[in-house]
Design an enzyme around this catalytic site. Structure first.
Site, mmCIF file in Angstrom:
data_model
loop_
_atom_site.group_PDB
_atom_site.id
_atom_site.type_symbol
_atom_site.label_atom_id
_atom_site.label_comp_id
_atom_site.label_asym_id
_atom_site.label_seq_id
_atom_site.Cartn_x
_atom_site.Cartn_y
_atom_site.Cartn_z
ATOM 1 N N GLU A 1 -6.312 -3.220 10.205
ATOM 2 C CA GLU A 1 -4.921 -2.925 10.489
ATOM 3 C C GLU A 1 -4.713 -3.052 11.806
ATOM 4 O OE1 GLU A 1 -2.114 -2.432 9.656
ATOM 5 O OE2 GLU A 1 -1.874 -0.850 8.078
ATOM 6 N N ASP A 2 -3.244 -3.607 12.082
ATOM 7 C CA ASP A 2 -2.826 -3.821 13.527
ATOM 8 C C ASP A 2 -2.658 -2.513 14.223
ATOM 9 O OD1 ASP A 2 -0.701 -3.215 11.755
ATOM 10 O OD2 ASP A 2 0.580 -4.747 12.224
ATOM 11 N N ASP B 1 0.551 4.276 12.977
ATOM 12 C CA ASP B 1 1.547 5.152 13.432
ATOM 13 C C ASP B 1 1.598 6.347 12.832
ATOM 14 O OD1 ASP B 1 3.777 6.240 14.597
ATOM 15 O OD2 ASP B 1 5.204 4.532 14.089
ATOM 16 N N LYS C 1 -1.492 5.361 17.413
ATOM 17 C CA LYS C 1 -0.289 6.152 18.176
ATOM 18 C C LYS C 1 -0.677 7.694 17.842
ATOM 19 C CE LYS C 1 3.512 3.030 18.004
ATOM 20 N NZ LYS C 1 5.075 3.041 17.543
ATOM 21 N N PHE D 1 7.739 1.740 20.856
ATOM 22 C CA PHE D 1 7.673 0.777 19.974
ATOM 23 C C PHE D 1 7.221 -0.454 20.658
ATOM 24 C CE2 PHE D 1 9.319 -2.840 17.605
ATOM 25 C CZ PHE D 1 8.963 -2.553 16.317
ATOM 26 N N VAL D 2 5.892 -0.967 20.395
ATOM 27 C CA VAL D 2 5.158 -2.162 20.903
ATOM 28 C C VAL D 2 5.401 -3.503 20.347
ATOM 29 C CG1 VAL D 2 3.826 -0.647 22.132
ATOM 30 C CG2 VAL D 2 2.757 -1.553 19.990
ATOM 31 N N ASP E 1 5.465 -7.303 15.266
ATOM 32 C CA ASP E 1 6.679 -7.872 15.629
ATOM 33 C C ASP E 1 7.899 -7.043 15.790
ATOM 34 O OD1 ASP E 1 6.674 -7.014 12.919
ATOM 35 O OD2 ASP E 1 8.560 -8.327 12.501
HETATM 36 P P1 5GP Z 1 2.727 3.763 9.623
HETATM 37 O O1 5GP Z 1 3.137 3.526 8.288
HETATM 38 O O2 5GP Z 1 1.478 4.082 10.327
HETATM 39 O O3 5GP Z 1 3.729 4.513 10.206
HETATM 40 O O4 5GP Z 1 3.244 2.384 10.203
HETATM 41 C C1 5GP Z 1 2.305 1.161 9.790
HETATM 42 C C2 5GP Z 1 2.992 -0.184 9.964
HETATM 43 O O5 5GP Z 1 4.258 -0.035 10.891
HETATM 44 C C3 5GP Z 1 2.066 -1.174 11.056
HETATM 45 O O6 5GP Z 1 1.179 -1.655 10.138
HETATM 46 C C4 5GP Z 1 2.963 -1.866 11.862
HETATM 47 O O7 5GP Z 1 3.344 -2.982 10.587
HETATM 48 C C5 5GP Z 1 4.506 -1.086 11.863
HETATM 49 N N1 5GP Z 1 4.346 -0.358 13.180
HETATM 50 C C6 5GP Z 1 4.114 0.804 13.538
HETATM 51 N N2 5GP Z 1 4.133 1.067 14.966
HETATM 52 C C7 5GP Z 1 4.827 -0.249 15.269
HETATM 53 C C8 5GP Z 1 4.959 -0.714 16.934
HETATM 54 O O8 5GP Z 1 4.918 -0.024 17.555
HETATM 55 N N3 5GP Z 1 5.654 -1.939 16.619
HETATM 56 C C9 5GP Z 1 5.566 -2.545 15.700
HETATM 57 N N4 5GP Z 1 6.119 -4.099 15.745
HETATM 58 N N5 5GP Z 1 5.217 -2.280 14.534
HETATM 59 C C10 5GP Z 1 4.754 -1.009 14.207
#
Ligand code: 5GP
Length: 183
Positions: free
Chosen positions: A103-104, A107, A135, A156-157, A163
């Protein structure tokens, strides 16, 4: 592109290309050791994980395979929606395989919780997770992250696959997006 090419779009550079590449190599060494003789299947989550998948996969010295899935989570905003949908499924059967999800960023962990449950139901031999960025919110969800690149602040990065509205994925550094861009 690097941070200098988009002067003003970032309020701060968190990690440079060099730091990211060094950390990826360190993680690859660990994966090499942990999966020796197991030929793992790396599962990337499109589109964000494209960069880390490409770098991590090539840094491995053991045999491994890769496949990708696409799920929807964020839409075009900067907040997690909690809505997860599989847009593209795997081509390779994970049954009996040692699966390592790449995973990238994690969050809220909503996307991953769904994905890991889905993959677990396909009976892999093992299921682990590698995430380049984590995060603070991610600590609230009980996802065991076997490999984490960097813990980052709750901002938000963008960059290194991450992206905003389809932009900045090709930024080689990772930085905090200037709120004026999405205000
Ligand atoms: P989660 O479900 O863990 O909240 O978020 C997962 C997805 O949200 C990540 O795979 C990514 O695509 C997007 N995301 C979460 N935080 C960020 C951020 O700080 N920047 C960007 N560009 N995408 C994020």
């Amino acid at each position: 592109m690097d941070a200098a090419d988009i002067n003003g779009d970032l309020t701060e550079v968190l990690y440079t290309e060099k730091q990211i590449q060094e950390r990826v190599r360190e993680i690859a060494v660990q994966i090499d050791e942990d999966y020796r003789g197991k030929e793992p299947l790396l599962v990337g989550v499109l589109n964000g994980a494209v960069m880390v998948m490409a770098d991590l996969y090539r840094a491995l010295t053991i045999h491994a395979q890769m496949d990708c899935m696409a799920v929807s989570s964020y839409g075009s905003g900067t907040q997690s929606s909690g809505v997860v949908r599989i847009l593209k499924d795997l081509s390779i059967d994970v049954h009996g395989r040692h699966v390592l999800v790449v995973e990238d960023i994690v969050d809220t962990g909503l996307t991953l919780t769904y994905l890991l449950e889905n993959l677990a139901s396909r009976n892999p031999a093992s299921l682990k997770l590698a995430a380049m960025f984590r995060k603070p919110e991610a600590n609230k969800v009980h996802i065991d992250m076997a490999y984490v690149g960097f813990d980052i602040p709750n901002r938000f990065v963008v960059g290194y696959g991450l992206d905003f509205n389809g932009r900045y994925r090709n930024l080689v550094d990772v930085g905090v997006l200037n709120p004026s861009i999405y205000a």
